[in-house]
Design a protein around this motif. Structure first.
Motif, PDB file in Angstrom:
ATOM      1  N   ALA A  10      -0.947   6.642   7.386  1.00  0.00           N
ATOM      2  CA  ALA A  10      -1.930   6.657   6.903  1.00  0.00           C
ATOM      3  C   ALA A  10      -3.028   5.721   7.581  1.00  0.00           C
ATOM      4  CB  ALA A  10      -1.474   4.955   5.624  1.00  0.00           C
ATOM      5  N   GLU A  32       2.765   1.869   2.548  1.00  0.00           N
ATOM      6  CA  GLU A  32       3.006   3.074   3.338  1.00  0.00           C
ATOM      7  C   GLU A  32       4.808   3.322   3.717  1.00  0.00           C
ATOM      8  OE1 GLU A  32      -0.995   0.534   4.774  1.00  0.00           O
ATOM      9  OE2 GLU A  32       1.402  -0.552   4.575  1.00  0.00           O
ATOM     10  N   ASN A  33       5.100   4.320   4.643  1.00  0.00           N
ATOM     11  CA  ASN A  33       5.879   4.105   5.287  1.00  0.00           C
ATOM     12  C   ASN A  33       6.582   3.575   5.296  1.00  0.00           C
ATOM     13  OD1 ASN A  33       8.828   5.581   6.100  1.00  0.00           O
ATOM     14  ND2 ASN A  33       7.862   7.341   6.076  1.00  0.00           N
ATOM     15  N   PRO A  34       7.440   2.060   5.200  1.00  0.00           N
ATOM     16  CA  PRO A  34       8.275   1.107   6.172  1.00  0.00           C
ATOM     17  C   PRO A  34       8.367   2.032   7.994  1.00  0.00           C
ATOM     18  CG  PRO A  34       9.706   1.114   4.670  1.00  0.00           C
ATOM     19  CD  PRO A  34       8.407   2.235   4.256  1.00  0.00           C
ATOM     20  N   SER A  84      -0.090  10.888   4.589  1.00  0.00           N
ATOM     21  CA  SER A  84      -0.235   9.104   4.529  1.00  0.00           C
ATOM     22  C   SER A  84       1.083   8.339   3.722  1.00  0.00           C
ATOM     23  CB  SER A  84      -1.532   8.835   3.301  1.00  0.00           C
ATOM     24  OG  SER A  84      -2.404   9.151   3.504  1.00  0.00           O
ATOM     25  N   LYS A  85       2.116   9.225   3.235  1.00  0.00           N
ATOM     26  CA  LYS A  85       3.034   8.140   2.420  1.00  0.00           C
ATOM     27  C   LYS A  85       4.142   8.141   3.049  1.00  0.00           C
ATOM     28  CE  LYS A  85      -0.071   6.902  -0.620  1.00  0.00           C
ATOM     29  NZ  LYS A  85      -0.218   4.999  -0.535  1.00  0.00           N
ATOM     30  N   SER A 143       0.977  -1.304   0.184  1.00  0.00           N
ATOM     31  CA  SER A 143       0.217   0.087  -0.023  1.00  0.00           C
ATOM     32  C   SER A 143       0.720   1.123  -0.121  1.00  0.00           C
ATOM     33  CB  SER A 143      -0.876  -0.144   0.762  1.00  0.00           C
ATOM     34  OG  SER A 143      -1.525  -1.247   0.974  1.00  0.00           O
ATOM     35  N   GLY A 167       4.127   9.386   6.716  1.00  0.00           N
ATOM     36  CA  GLY A 167       3.651   8.068   7.827  1.00  0.00           C
ATOM     37  C   GLY A 167       2.817   7.542   8.685  1.00  0.00           C
TER      38      GLY A 167
END
Lengths: 367, 367
Positions: B235, B39-41, B229-230, B37, B233
């Motif tokens: 989301a 997302e920021n890991p 969201s990206k 998705s 971080g």
């Protein structure tokens, strides 16, 4: 240069007041009592706070689009199927989805005068005609008049029961009759935002119109709205839901955004559901606060309306003046929109109610 | 029995996958790596977590309807006016508001083939015709073709730059030319969800089309979308925003719900903005992960597209099979919707990327 639908032109964007911290600074106050938005003055369940604190590690992840765990818990709690539920970013969002799906510039929406203002707003955003049925002289609502106002153009009826801001609620028997007579091509949005506060007062439980227990009451197109913003104390998280027949939920799902309810709201609501003690405590305290305010109003000779919710509408000679004077003293209440010279106060904690009544007394004595 | 607009009938409600915890149980796994998705890991800033933990005491209160403090902070950060910003429950919500205001059953929306799927979805919910302009053979985008596809019926153009899922982005010079040629009666939704990852790559910054710094580029009707969201971080909190001329923001505000962004999202985004170090760290790590995955794909002889975002699209012979096999091994990636036999993987942490490449290698060897 840009074309927008003509019906949008008359809509004024929502203007909100200043945050409490800003008000404090401007007014030079150290304490503000907010009795303006029918929030739970006792906060929320400790379970909610604890769960949110534990979930902050996951906020980089998208929420579950179907609110899997919350849906499971709620369907068990309400004893309904999982696909009879749709969650919203507050129940406001579901009101909006309903308008988008069932209303159009050719359609009429019907509601009682002085209903929750969002009904009118969302109807206008889709160009529908919003028709208001007058209240009785005592601000009660005659459901027969609503039935009589239905025309072939009526597609959606909005009823908040109890009503915000009057606090009035139609009783079970009259509501049963209304549901029986409701045409099958009309959607009834039954907004029970204050449901938890009505227990023991013979106010209908909308679930019984979606799964009729009385064989004399046939199934109609009811969209029942409930929220976690009031008795559950989660207004800040934005989570509400609708219960409806699966076919109606499926239609609403078509216009829902995939990730409309946030991660912490889903967790918060799940934990809040588990802590029914907190809800019971809140409702009991609200009953005490109600009596406290009733008695206070009576002592001040102020006319007020009996309420089935967590707020009370009361009448003063100059509502603007009283509202502004209370504000200066750090007490925020609200004009009862649509009712000249009536104000609405949310029932607070015992201490908040004392301070409100005391400030009100001082203001009225000076008038 | 119930009438809904004909264009809604073909929309299928969004079906989401199961939550990670459920997948774990079903697959008998102890660890799941989610690279599905974008997302920021690396999670989010510690400032955000701390602020949210401190705010749980206020979740019984409605959020500020205008996001007062966040708006103030963001307007300073972006050096724009406060009334040039509208916040959404994720930038998805603003895409939805745009469609509701500027599209209708008589209007066309225009986008490149294989754009972010929400553009098509929201266009369909208002009955607009959604026209897709073909990509070049290498999946790049020719903006002139988009201009040539504009007709008098075109009311909104959606461009995600970089594009999800290809990772392609048009460069500054070609975008400048496109903006110059854009008709004045068209709204351009310029979706820069992955903006933070594009720094140093000569990708345009949409802010410069709202406040043109180049006198040769006149103001057009641009709605610039950004999200928390990206790279930030957040989301799970659901918060994004649009920047546009005040007049356009005012139109969008007409259909926005008063409390669309929640309390914790507002606080979270405010704190996230303050911690630009976290964003810089995330972007740098993403660059490293990108090279790691490029090299891994090359070693495996896998065709992939160079990316300007935090995900990579790559081609396999049997995408369904590879996707499902990875899933069984606890690695969730995504089909690249609209691109047969291409998959999309979000760039993860170094360790996640190693595990993904290793699993992929094993699967391809077995094929």
């Amino acid at each position: 240069m840009l074309n927008i639908p003509p019906y949008l032109k008359s809509i004024k964007p929502y203007k909100s007041g200043k945050p409490i911290e800003e008000l404090k600074r401007e007014l030079g106050l150290t304490e503000i009592i907010k009795l303006a938005s029918n929030e739970n003055p006792f906060g929320c369940s400790l379970l909610v706070k604890r769960a949110i604190e534990q979930q902050t590690v996951h906020i980089n992840r998208y929420p579950d689009g179907k609110a899997y765990y919350l849906r499971d818990q709620l369907s068990k709690f309400l004893e309904i199927d999982q696909d009879e539920i749709i969650f919203g970013n507050g129940s406001n969002e579901i009101i909006d989805l309903t308008a988008r799906v069932f209303l159009s510039p050719d359609a009429d929406a019907l509601a009682f005068q002085g209903s929750f203002p969002i009904y009118k707003l969302v109807s206008k955003t889709v160009g529908a005609n919003f028709i208001e049925v007058p209240l009785e002289c005592d601000f009660s609502r005659n459901l027969e008049k609503l039935l009589n106002a239905i025309t072939p153009k009526t597609k959606v009826i909005f009823i908040d029961n109890p009503c915000n801001p009057t606090g009035f609620a139609n009783k079970k028997e009259e509501f049963d009759q209304f549901i029986k007579a409701l045409p099958n091509d009309v959607v009834l949005v039954l907004d029970e935002a204050y449901h938890e506060y009505t227990k023991g007062h013979n106010i209908p439980n909308g679930l019984n119109y979606i799964h009729p227990i009385n064989p004399n009451i046939p199934k109609k197109n009811v969209i029942l709205l409930r929220t976690f913003s009031k008795a559950y104390g989660l207004a800040g998280l934005r989570i509400g839901y609708a219960v409806a027949q699966k076919e109606i939920v499926e239609i609403l799902e078509k216009v829902r955004q995939p990730f409309n309810t946030n991660l912490l709201a889903q967790i918060g609501a799940l934990e809040a559901l588990k802590d029914q003690n907190f809800v019971e405590f809140s409702v009991k305290e609200n009953e005490k606060g109600k009596i406290q305010l009733y008695e206070g109003f009576e002592q001040l000779g102020i006319k007020f309306l009996p309420t089935y919710a967590n707020f009370i509408m009361f009448q003063v000679e100059d509502a603007d003046k009283v509202y502004n004077q209370l504000l200066k003293e750090g007490i925020i209440i609200r004009p009862a929109f649509g009712f000249d010279n009536w104000l609405r106060v949310s029932i607070g904690t015992k201490d908040e109610n004392i301070k409100f009544l005391s400030a009100l007394k001082g203001i009225l004595e000076k008038c």
